[in-house]
Write a protein that holds these residues in place. Structure first.
Motif, PDB file in Angstrom:
ATOM      1  N   THR A  41     118.445  49.705  88.668  1.00  0.00           N
ATOM      2  CA  THR A  41     117.702  50.206  90.037  1.00  0.00           C
ATOM      3  C   THR A  41     118.643  51.520  90.613  1.00  0.00           C
ATOM      4  OG1 THR A  41     119.527  48.666  91.229  1.00  0.00           O
ATOM      5  CG2 THR A  41     117.219  47.645  90.629  1.00  0.00           C
ATOM      6  N   GLU A  42     119.855  51.710  90.049  1.00  0.00           N
ATOM      7  CA  GLU A  42     120.189  52.980  90.583  1.00  0.00           C
ATOM      8  C   GLU A  42     119.443  54.166  89.876  1.00  0.00           C
ATOM      9  OE1 GLU A  42     124.434  55.490  90.355  1.00  0.00           O
ATOM     10  OE2 GLU A  42     124.392  53.454  89.614  1.00  0.00           O
ATOM     11  N   LEU A  43     119.103  53.848  88.523  1.00  0.00           N
ATOM     12  CA  LEU A  43     118.501  54.862  87.694  1.00  0.00           C
ATOM     13  C   LEU A  43     116.852  54.996  88.194  1.00  0.00           C
ATOM     14  CD1 LEU A  43     119.237  53.882  83.847  1.00  0.00           C
ATOM     15  CD2 LEU A  43     119.654  56.130  85.416  1.00  0.00           C
ATOM     16  N   MET A  44     116.096  53.894  88.750  1.00  0.00           N
ATOM     17  CA  MET A  44     114.939  53.880  89.272  1.00  0.00           C
ATOM     18  C   MET A  44     114.971  54.621  90.668  1.00  0.00           C
ATOM     19  SD  MET A  44     113.082  50.463  88.338  1.00  0.00           S
ATOM     20  CE  MET A  44     114.160  49.319  88.891  1.00  0.00           C
ATOM     21  N   ILE A  45     115.733  54.194  91.532  1.00  0.00           N
ATOM     22  CA  ILE A  45     115.875  54.769  93.153  1.00  0.00           C
ATOM     23  C   ILE A  45     116.183  56.355  92.574  1.00  0.00           C
ATOM     24  CG2 ILE A  45     117.168  54.843  94.961  1.00  0.00           C
ATOM     25  CD1 ILE A  45     117.519  51.882  94.671  1.00  0.00           C
ATOM     26  N   GLY A  46     117.133  56.593  91.973  1.00  0.00           N
ATOM     27  CA  GLY A  46     117.509  58.218  91.940  1.00  0.00           C
ATOM     28  C   GLY A  46     116.327  58.662  91.439  1.00  0.00           C
ATOM     29  N   ALA A  47     115.667  58.221  90.640  1.00  0.00           N
ATOM     30  CA  ALA A  47     114.660  59.346  89.828  1.00  0.00           C
ATOM     31  C   ALA A  47     113.370  59.443  91.078  1.00  0.00           C
ATOM     32  CB  ALA A  47     114.068  58.592  88.617  1.00  0.00           C
ATOM     33  N   GLU A  57     112.567  48.227  97.864  1.00  0.00           N
ATOM     34  CA  GLU A  57     111.975  48.132  99.181  1.00  0.00           C
ATOM     35  C   GLU A  57     113.255  48.278 100.196  1.00  0.00           C
ATOM     36  OE1 GLU A  57     110.129  44.673 100.185  1.00  0.00           O
ATOM     37  OE2 GLU A  57     108.538  44.918  98.878  1.00  0.00           O
ATOM     38  N   GLY A  58     114.351  47.950  99.832  1.00  0.00           N
ATOM     39  CA  GLY A  58     115.402  48.437 100.651  1.00  0.00           C
ATOM     40  C   GLY A  58     115.894  49.797 100.516  1.00  0.00           C
ATOM     41  N   ALA A  59     115.485  50.793  99.554  1.00  0.00           N
ATOM     42  CA  ALA A  59     115.709  51.708  99.514  1.00  0.00           C
ATOM     43  C   ALA A  59     114.645  52.609  99.950  1.00  0.00           C
ATOM     44  CB  ALA A  59     116.232  52.319  98.078  1.00  0.00           C
ATOM     45  N   GLY A  60     113.440  52.223 100.218  1.00  0.00           N
ATOM     46  CA  GLY A  60     112.399  52.935 100.813  1.00  0.00           C
ATOM     47  C   GLY A  60     111.471  53.544  99.475  1.00  0.00           C
ATOM     48  N   VAL A  61     111.509  52.990  98.427  1.00  0.00           N
ATOM     49  CA  VAL A  61     111.010  53.573  97.197  1.00  0.00           C
ATOM     50  C   VAL A  61     109.559  52.777  97.218  1.00  0.00           C
ATOM     51  CG1 VAL A  61     110.924  53.746  94.706  1.00  0.00           C
ATOM     52  CG2 VAL A  61     113.111  54.399  96.092  1.00  0.00           C
ATOM     53  N   GLU A  62     108.446  53.408  96.792  1.00  0.00           N
ATOM     54  CA  GLU A  62     107.106  52.913  96.594  1.00  0.00           C
ATOM     55  C   GLU A  62     107.411  52.493  95.150  1.00  0.00           C
ATOM     56  OE1 GLU A  62     102.578  54.244  96.814  1.00  0.00           O
ATOM     57  OE2 GLU A  62     104.050  55.704  97.098  1.00  0.00           O
ATOM     58  N   TYR A  63     106.468  51.239  95.051  1.00  0.00           N
ATOM     59  CA  TYR A  63     106.256  50.842  93.562  1.00  0.00           C
ATOM     60  C   TYR A  63     105.139  49.825  93.355  1.00  0.00           C
ATOM     61  CZ  TYR A  63     107.534  46.260  95.746  1.00  0.00           C
ATOM     62  OH  TYR A  63     107.644  45.219  96.549  1.00  0.00           O
ATOM     63  N   GLU A  64     104.775  49.920  92.292  1.00  0.00           N
ATOM     64  CA  GLU A  64     103.395  49.070  91.960  1.00  0.00           C
ATOM     65  C   GLU A  64     103.836  48.349  90.520  1.00  0.00           C
ATOM     66  OE1 GLU A  64      98.841  50.582  90.411  1.00  0.00           O
ATOM     67  OE2 GLU A  64      99.847  51.669  91.849  1.00  0.00           O
ATOM     68  N   MET A  90     109.297  56.126 102.560  1.00  0.00           N
ATOM     69  CA  MET A  90     108.988  56.330 101.235  1.00  0.00           C
ATOM     70  C   MET A  90     109.547  57.594 100.624  1.00  0.00           C
ATOM     71  SD  MET A  90     107.396  53.446 100.402  1.00  0.00           S
ATOM     72  CE  MET A  90     106.744  52.123 100.959  1.00  0.00           C
ATOM     73  N   ALA A  91     109.842  57.406  99.169  1.00  0.00           N
ATOM     74  CA  ALA A  91     110.330  58.713  98.755  1.00  0.00           C
ATOM     75  C   ALA A  91     109.119  59.660  98.393  1.00  0.00           C
ATOM     76  CB  ALA A  91     111.131  58.230  97.327  1.00  0.00           C
ATOM     77  N   LYS A  92     109.584  60.786  98.483  1.00  0.00           N
ATOM     78  CA  LYS A  92     108.670  61.878  98.486  1.00  0.00           C
ATOM     79  C   LYS A  92     107.972  62.005  97.199  1.00  0.00           C
ATOM     80  CE  LYS A  92     109.773  66.040  98.175  1.00  0.00           C
ATOM     81  NZ  LYS A  92     110.568  67.540  98.383  1.00  0.00           N
ATOM     82  N   ASN A  93     106.693  61.527  97.091  1.00  0.00           N
ATOM     83  CA  ASN A  93     106.111  61.538  95.880  1.00  0.00           C
ATOM     84  C   ASN A  93     106.605  60.984  94.596  1.00  0.00           C
ATOM     85  OD1 ASN A  93     104.269  63.638  96.852  1.00  0.00           O
ATOM     86  ND2 ASN A  93     105.409  65.487  96.327  1.00  0.00           N
ATOM     87  N   GLY A  94     107.601  60.318  94.664  1.00  0.00           N
ATOM     88  CA  GLY A  94     108.116  59.472  93.602  1.00  0.00           C
ATOM     89  C   GLY A  94     107.612  58.152  93.777  1.00  0.00           C
ATOM     90  N   LYS A  95     107.561  57.407  92.732  1.00  0.00           N
ATOM     91  CA  LYS A  95     107.062  56.113  92.465  1.00  0.00           C
ATOM     92  C   LYS A  95     107.637  55.419  91.095  1.00  0.00           C
ATOM     93  CE  LYS A  95     102.984  53.460  93.045  1.00  0.00           C
ATOM     94  NZ  LYS A  95     101.283  53.713  93.346  1.00  0.00           N
ATOM     95  N   VAL A  96     107.799  54.056  91.375  1.00  0.00           N
ATOM     96  CA  VAL A  96     108.302  53.337  90.256  1.00  0.00           C
ATOM     97  C   VAL A  96     107.086  52.367  89.606  1.00  0.00           C
ATOM     98  CG1 VAL A  96     109.745  51.331  89.299  1.00  0.00           C
ATOM     99  CG2 VAL A  96     110.633  53.278  90.952  1.00  0.00           C
ATOM    100  N   TYR A  97     106.802  52.314  88.648  1.00  0.00           N
ATOM    101  CA  TYR A  97     105.692  51.139  88.081  1.00  0.00           C
ATOM    102  C   TYR A  97     106.363  50.249  87.469  1.00  0.00           C
ATOM    103  CZ  TYR A  97     101.808  54.414  89.248  1.00  0.00           C
ATOM    104  OH  TYR A  97     101.057  55.286  90.132  1.00  0.00           O
ATOM    105  N   PHE A  98     106.148  48.969  87.321  1.00  0.00           N
ATOM    106  CA  PHE A  98     106.532  47.840  86.568  1.00  0.00           C
ATOM    107  C   PHE A  98     105.375  47.540  85.742  1.00  0.00           C
ATOM    108  CE2 PHE A  98     109.419  47.358  90.500  1.00  0.00           C
ATOM    109  CZ  PHE A  98     110.463  46.932  89.927  1.00  0.00           C
ATOM    110  N   ILE A  99     105.817  47.933  84.506  1.00  0.00           N
ATOM    111  CA  ILE A  99     104.578  47.648  83.639  1.00  0.00           C
ATOM    112  C   ILE A  99     104.886  46.528  82.604  1.00  0.00           C
ATOM    113  CG2 ILE A  99     103.536  49.011  81.603  1.00  0.00           C
ATOM    114  CD1 ILE A  99     104.197  51.480  83.068  1.00  0.00           C
ATOM    115  N   GLY A 100     103.686  45.839  82.367  1.00  0.00           N
ATOM    116  CA  GLY A 100     103.678  44.812  81.358  1.00  0.00           C
ATOM    117  C   GLY A 100     103.748  45.465  80.108  1.00  0.00           C
ATOM    118  N   GLY A 101     104.520  45.481  79.143  1.00  0.00           N
ATOM    119  CA  GLY A 101     104.371  46.083  77.848  1.00  0.00           C
ATOM    120  C   GLY A 101     103.961  45.345  76.759  1.00  0.00           C
ATOM    121  N   GLY A 102     103.470  44.009  77.275  1.00  0.00           N
ATOM    122  CA  GLY A 102     102.940  43.146  75.998  1.00  0.00           C
ATOM    123  C   GLY A 102     104.052  42.429  75.180  1.00  0.00           C
ATOM    124  N   PRO A 103     103.548  41.647  74.194  1.00  0.00           N
ATOM    125  CA  PRO A 103     104.406  40.924  73.603  1.00  0.00           C
ATOM    126  C   PRO A 103     105.161  41.475  72.375  1.00  0.00           C
ATOM    127  CG  PRO A 103     102.251  40.428  72.778  1.00  0.00           C
ATOM    128  CD  PRO A 103     102.246  41.442  74.150  1.00  0.00           C
TER     129      PRO A 103
END
Length: 279
Positions: A67-73, A102-109, A1-14
């Protein structure tokens, strides 16, 4: 897993920023990087972003670029808020993004959001599941560039006669009508079209299968609209129930016993249980 980094997929509503969940708001406001679907998500959802946060609109980006932006950050230890419209689990195209993370080992929620379907029901002041009218809801779309699996074409689903919510289909409203009428729906079946629900330019069109297509054409609606079909969208549904002409739920009935409440007329409640097979 990336050190302390994490991606959240957020439902922004309608559209209405006040329909963000408390969790979504907290994460967006604390994120180092916010990538939001700027063609569908109201920009004010980013108003509380912390100083120095990087805010990126994704409408011109492809999957690899996003995904490049998310994985990089995340690899740099940053918190990323990937804000998508409605709820990510309905036509959110998040599965392919999660695979790459997941392939890049990045944690997400995933943080769920308010779907445009539920916001539309609220605007229409109705309930998808009305006793003895409809107890089933189907979320679907008209087949287009994306092929439908076997048995899921609209005319197949229209055989059920239940509440239907159609996403991503408004541009072919005439085809929608013909496919629905190939099932059990008729010209007098209630239909509602809700355009950009929760936005300042929201439009609600009500009618029937017999007249909804020309109404939509006259309004010039060609995107960002749901088509809601079934008796639950009859504008008289509340009046009918108030007049006692339709069944009502047992949930709050005074003569219905359940785990937390005993019926006022217990003998009547027992008869209801026995006739319905409930324990």
């Amino acid at each position: 897993m990336a050190k302390n980094g994490k991606v959240y997929f957020i439902g922004g509503g309608p559209g209405d920023p006040e329909l963000l969940t408390l969790k979504a708001k907290r994460i967006i406001d604390s994120a180092d990087v916010i990538i939001y679907a700027d063609s569908l998500v109201h920009p004010s959802v980013c108003d509380g972003a912390k100083e120095g946060a990087q805010i990126i609109g994704s409408k011109t980006l492809n999957l690899d670029e996003i995904t490049e932006l998310m994985i990089g950050a995340a690899t740099d230890g940053k918190l990323v808020a990937r804000v998508q419209s409605g709820d990510p689990s309905i036509y959110g195209a998040v599965l392919e993004q999660m695979r790459l993370l997941e392939g890049a080992g990045v944690e997400y929620e995933i943080v769920p959001g308010v779907s445009a379907a539920f916001a539309s029901a609220a605007v229409l002041k109705t309930e998808f599941t009305v006793p003895e009218v409809s107890q089933t809801v189907i979320f679907t779309r008209l087949e287009g560039r994306v092929a439908m699996p076997s048995g899921e074409k609209l005319h197949d689903l229209a055989r059920h006669g239940c509440t239907l919510v159609l996403f991503l289909s408004i541009t072919r409203i005439n085809k929608v009508v013909s496919e629905l009428k190939a099932g059990v729906y008729s010209d007098d079946t209630p239909v509602a079209v809700v355009y950009r629900v929760g936005w300042p330019d929201e439009i609600v069109i009500t009618g029937t299968l017999g007249d909804i297509a020309p109404k939509v054409k006259r309004a010039g609606i060609t995107l960002q609209a749901l088509v809601l079909v079934g008796a639950a969208f009859d504008p008289d549904i509340r009046r009918i129930e108030a007049a006692g002409e339709a069944a009502t739920s047992h949930l709050y009935s005074s003569d219905y016993t359940h785990l937390y409440r005993r019926a006022v007329d217990f003998s009547k409640s027992e008869a209801v249980h026995q006739s319905s097979g409930d324990g």
